[in-house]
Design a protein around this motif. Structure first.
Motif, short mmCIF file in Angstrom:
data_model
loop_
_atom_site.label_atom_id
_atom_site.label_comp_id
_atom_site.label_asym_id
_atom_site.label_seq_id
_atom_site.Cartn_x
_atom_site.Cartn_y
_atom_site.Cartn_z
N LYS A 1 2.04 7.69 4.95
CA LYS A 1 1.64 7.15 6.24
C LYS A 1 1.68 5.63 6.27
O LYS A 1 2.10 5.03 7.27
CB LYS A 1 0.23 7.63 6.60
N ASN A 2 1.26 4.98 5.18
CA ASN A 2 1.24 3.51 5.16
C ASN A 2 2.63 2.92 5.34
O ASN A 2 2.79 1.80 5.84
CB ASN A 2 0.62 3.00 3.85
N GLU B 1 4.00 4.41 9.33
CA GLU B 1 3.33 3.86 10.51
C GLU B 1 3.89 2.50 10.91
O GLU B 1 3.70 2.04 12.04
CB GLU B 1 1.82 3.77 10.29
#
Length: 209
Positions: free
Chosen positions: A169-170, A173
């Motif tokens: 996700k980091n 996103e």
């Protein structure tokens, strides 16, 4: 679903899943689960042994339900065009992975030492492969698809792309516009779905109008 859980166990597992989805595994206590399920704390030990073991039961329950739901879903669209069936199956699998994404860390750890979890997951994957294979062959026979890739390879593309996004996700996103976590989840799933469908149909040799 095969009779692997009692009604009481299912009730507790449904409550546990609801709470864990909202608060995470670490943020959900046994007392939280028991309070909402209206049971005594000792019942968790009686039915599952511990909170950790309950999570294993919960994952097995979720995989069984997913397999059952996918089988029923695939049956409802079996008379549709191959391209529609493939599209809807891809969407179904991606949606399930995103909806229950809180399991993935647990699964990675649990697969190392639980044959039961491995077997439940294997059965589910094999069902996906059989249905993908049926639709692929139907599409090739009707001239809709040009190529007939191995169904396990198509499933690898679908699940691999989705899990990469869920677990990173980091990174992802940075490329998905969003205002909050809920918006990110929606947009990330949409982006993965669009790109995965493009990949799958390219592999099949299907050209959209």
């Amino acid at each position: 679903m095969k009779k692997k859980f009692t009604e009481k166990q299912i009730h507790i597992l449904d409550i546990a899943e609801e709470l864990i989805a909202k608060k995470g595994y670490e943020g959900t206590s046994v007392r939280d689960i028991c309070s909402k399920a209206n049971i005594n704390v000792a019942m968790i030990s009686y039915y599952f042994g511990s909170k950790e073991k309950m999570m294993s039961y919960l994952y097995q329950y979720r995989v069984l339900k997913t397999r059952e739901n996918f089988s029923e879903f695939a049956d409802t669209i079996k008379d549709g065009k191959p391209e529609m069936q493939m599209k809807e199956m891809v969407k179904f699998i991606i949606a399930q992975l995103f909806k229950y994404n809180y399991f993935h860390g647990f699964v990675t750890q649990e697969l190392r030492h639980s044959d039961q979890v491995k077997n439940e997951l294997l059965d589910c994957y094999q069902l996906f492969v059989r249905k993908i294979d049926e639709v692929t062959k139907k599409g090739v026979a009707s001239g809709v698809f040009t190529f007939a890739p191995k169904p396990e390879d198509l499933l690898t593309v679908i699940i691999g792309a989705t899990l990469f996004v869920i677990r990173n996700k980091n990174f992802y996103e940075l490329y998905v516009p969003h205002k909050d976590s809920d918006a990110y989840d929606r947009e990330a799933e949409k982006k993965v779905r669009v790109n995965t469908l493009m990949s799958v149909f390219a592999i099949l040799g299907y050209a959209t109008d």
